[in-house]
Design a protein around this motif. Structure first.
Motif, short mmCIF file in Angstrom:
data_model
loop_
_atom_site.label_atom_id
_atom_site.label_comp_id
_atom_site.label_asym_id
_atom_site.label_seq_id
_atom_site.Cartn_x
_atom_site.Cartn_y
_atom_site.Cartn_z
N LEU A 7 1.05 -1.00 -0.18
CA LEU A 7 0.10 0.09 -0.13
C LEU A 7 0.87 1.21 0.08
CD1 LEU A 7 -2.86 1.56 0.56
CD2 LEU A 7 -2.22 1.62 2.94
N THR A 8 0.56 2.23 -1.03
CA THR A 8 1.29 3.29 -1.04
C THR A 8 0.17 4.53 -1.15
OG1 THR A 8 1.84 3.73 -3.31
CG2 THR A 8 3.37 2.42 -1.99
N GLY A 9 0.73 5.64 -0.91
CA GLY A 9 -0.55 6.86 -1.08
C GLY A 9 0.22 8.14 -1.15
N ASP A 10 -0.53 9.19 -1.73
CA ASP A 10 -0.05 10.37 -1.73
C ASP A 10 -1.38 11.23 -1.43
OD1 ASP A 10 2.36 10.26 -3.08
OD2 ASP A 10 1.22 9.19 -4.72
N ARG A 11 -0.97 12.49 -1.21
CA ARG A 11 -2.10 13.57 -0.82
C ARG A 11 -2.40 14.33 -2.02
NH1 ARG A 11 -0.60 16.51 4.89
NH2 ARG A 11 0.13 14.72 6.13
N LEU A 40 -3.36 4.42 -2.55
CA LEU A 40 -4.47 5.46 -1.93
C LEU A 40 -4.27 6.83 -2.38
CD1 LEU A 40 -6.61 4.94 0.42
CD2 LEU A 40 -4.80 5.55 1.96
N ALA A 42 -5.04 10.14 -0.81
CA ALA A 42 -5.45 10.40 0.64
C ALA A 42 -6.01 11.69 0.76
CB ALA A 42 -4.03 10.33 1.42
N GLN A 45 -6.92 12.81 4.50
CA GLN A 45 -5.53 13.18 5.11
C GLN A 45 -5.15 14.52 4.59
OE1 GLN A 45 -1.04 11.62 4.86
NE2 GLN A 45 -2.18 10.25 6.07
N GLN A 135 -3.64 7.30 9.26
CA GLN A 135 -2.89 6.42 8.54
C GLN A 135 -2.69 5.16 8.80
OE1 GLN A 135 0.43 8.92 6.86
NE2 GLN A 135 1.32 6.92 6.14
N ASP A 138 -5.67 3.18 7.64
CA ASP A 138 -5.22 3.06 6.06
C ASP A 138 -4.52 1.79 5.83
OD1 ASP A 138 -6.31 5.35 5.29
OD2 ASP A 138 -4.46 6.29 5.16
N ILE A 139 -3.54 1.73 6.64
CA ILE A 139 -2.59 0.70 6.40
C ILE A 139 -3.00 -0.60 6.91
CG2 ILE A 139 -0.23 -0.20 7.17
CD1 ILE A 139 0.61 2.71 7.21
N VAL A 147 4.78 -1.41 3.14
CA VAL A 147 4.41 0.01 2.90
C VAL A 147 5.62 0.70 2.28
CG1 VAL A 147 3.53 2.09 3.42
CG2 VAL A 147 2.61 -0.08 4.54
N GLN A 153 8.29 8.82 6.16
CA GLN A 153 7.27 8.21 6.55
C GLN A 153 7.47 7.02 7.71
OE1 GLN A 153 3.70 8.88 5.44
NE2 GLN A 153 4.85 10.61 5.29
N1 TRP Z 1 1.26 10.53 4.35
C1 TRP Z 1 1.43 9.99 3.33
C2 TRP Z 1 2.26 11.03 2.54
O1 TRP Z 1 2.34 12.36 2.95
C3 TRP Z 1 0.04 9.58 2.48
C4 TRP Z 1 -0.42 8.29 2.98
C5 TRP Z 1 -1.89 8.32 3.26
C6 TRP Z 1 0.08 6.90 2.97
N2 TRP Z 1 -2.20 7.00 3.90
C7 TRP Z 1 -1.12 6.26 3.58
C8 TRP Z 1 1.13 6.32 2.45
C9 TRP Z 1 -0.88 4.72 3.76
C10 TRP Z 1 1.39 5.25 2.74
C11 TRP Z 1 0.24 4.33 3.27
O2 TRP Z 1 2.66 11.02 1.43
#
Ligand code: TRP
Length: 333
Positions: A7-11, A40, A42, A45, A135, A138-139, A147, A153
């Motif tokens: 799982l990865t993500g960006d705002r 994801l 986000a 977030q 977060q 999420d994970i 992750v 992070q």
């Molecule tokens: N905090 C991460 C960022 O600023 C974004 C994020 C939100 C994220 N939920 C996550 C990353 C879950 C990995 C897993 O880029």
């Protein structure tokens, strides 16, 4: 054997730039072939420090999807998930809040830095302080094994695993710990020579920049401040033009040749910059063109996000059910 899940993500707070490419996208392009991948967006977030500007967050969801698809993240391999569509996360978050003390939340080094940077002072919104706990939801909601993250992070992963252990010790083995997969890719300096390419520093080349814009931006790039004339011997260290050539240039022979000429004072900055602009555009143009093409049919792009989110709802819903059972939450029916 089943693939492990990442799982990865960006705002969604801006378009992606070359710094994102080096720092995370290149890695994701590789990982999507080896793992079941969730990415994801986000948006919840993002609101923690943009709650007065929801239009910005809203607009950048489309932009992120376009960037992802244009660089070659493949909806056949990746589940793109919109965070706000995953209601399980918000419920998990409320349960996890019980497991974290105020002192612990205040100790998260990344959040601590951000609080200082943003100058919240006495008006720190609680939502911001506790976003790492959201977060963690999420994970755990997506039952990720790994992750992939940048070093900033790592405190989030650590806090997630503390919550997992505490939850399991109180309610029984329910959640699993995750491992960070620290990106081996480096950090790309900004056009102005600052350590980081970042929207707030206004020193970015975006994936959505046209060839003309790339050319213009490259002409402003930081090179060697000690070099006053083209005949002065130049330095390569800290020289953004050569850093970018190393990261994105294809013509390795010509790059080596230019380096040689540069340190001897036999080539001017402008010529090397023109060469960099060409090399960068060779890299960026296919992405740029694909992005334009995708943007013609946003309903198709949004459908991809909807499909991924639906799958995300299923997966996280299952996890939430086991959490509710472990916590003896009453099921009415
Ligand atoms: N905090 C991460 C960022 O600023 C974004 C994020 C939100 C994220 N939920 C996550 C990353 C879950 C990995 C897993 O880029």
């Amino acid at each position: 054997m089943e693939k492990q899940r990442i799982l990865t993500g960006d705002r969604p707070t801006g378009q992606l730039h070359l710094g994102h490419f080096v720092g995370s996208l290149a890695n994701r392009l590789k990982l999507q072939n080896e793992y079941e991948t969730f990415i994801l967006i986000a948006d919840v977030q993002a609101l923690t420090d943009n709650f007065t500007d929801p239009a910005k967050v809203h607009a950048n969801i489309d932009e992120l999807m376009l960037d992802y698809l244009a660089v070659g993240l493949d909806p056949k391999k990746v589940h793109f998930v919109l965070q706000s569509s995953i209601s399980a996360t918000n419920e998990l978050f409320v349960y996890y809040l019980n497991l974290v003390t105020l002192a612990r939340a205040q100790r998260n080094p990344t959040v601590k830095d951000e609080i200082k940077q943003k100058g919240f002072g006495d008006s720190l919104p609680l939502g911001f302080l506790v976003y790492p706990i959201h977060q963690a939801a999420d994970i755990t909601a997506f039952k990720a094994d790994l992750v992939p993250v940048g070093a900033d992070q790592l405190p989030m992963i650590e806090q997630t695993n503390e919550i997992v252990r505490k939850f399991n010790s109180i309610y029984g083995e329910t959640l699993k710990e995750v491992k960070p997969l620290v990106s081996e890719f480096g950090r790309l300096p900004g056009l102005d020579g600052q350590a980081k390419m970042s929207k707030s520093l206004n020193n970015c080349i975006y994936l959505a920049d046209s060839a003309e814009i790339v050319e213009k931006k490259v002409m402003t790039a930081f090179t060697d401040p000690t070099r006053l004339k083209a005949t002065d011997p130049g330095h390569l260290e800290g020289n953004v033009v050569f850093t970018y050539l190393d990261a994105f240039g294809q013509d390795k022979e010509k790059i080596a040749e230019y380096k040689n000429l540069y340190v001897q004072g036999k080539v001017g900055d402008v010529e090397v910059k023109k060469f960099l602009a060409t090399e960068l555009n060779n890299f960026l143009q296919p992405i740029y063109q694909k992005r334009l093409e995708l943007a013609k049919d946003m309903s198709k792009v949004r459908k991809i996000l909807a499909t991924g989110s639906k799958y995300g709802q299923e997966v996280s819903g299952q996890l939430l059910t086991t959490v509710r059972q472990a916590m003896k939450i009453v099921e009415l029916n």
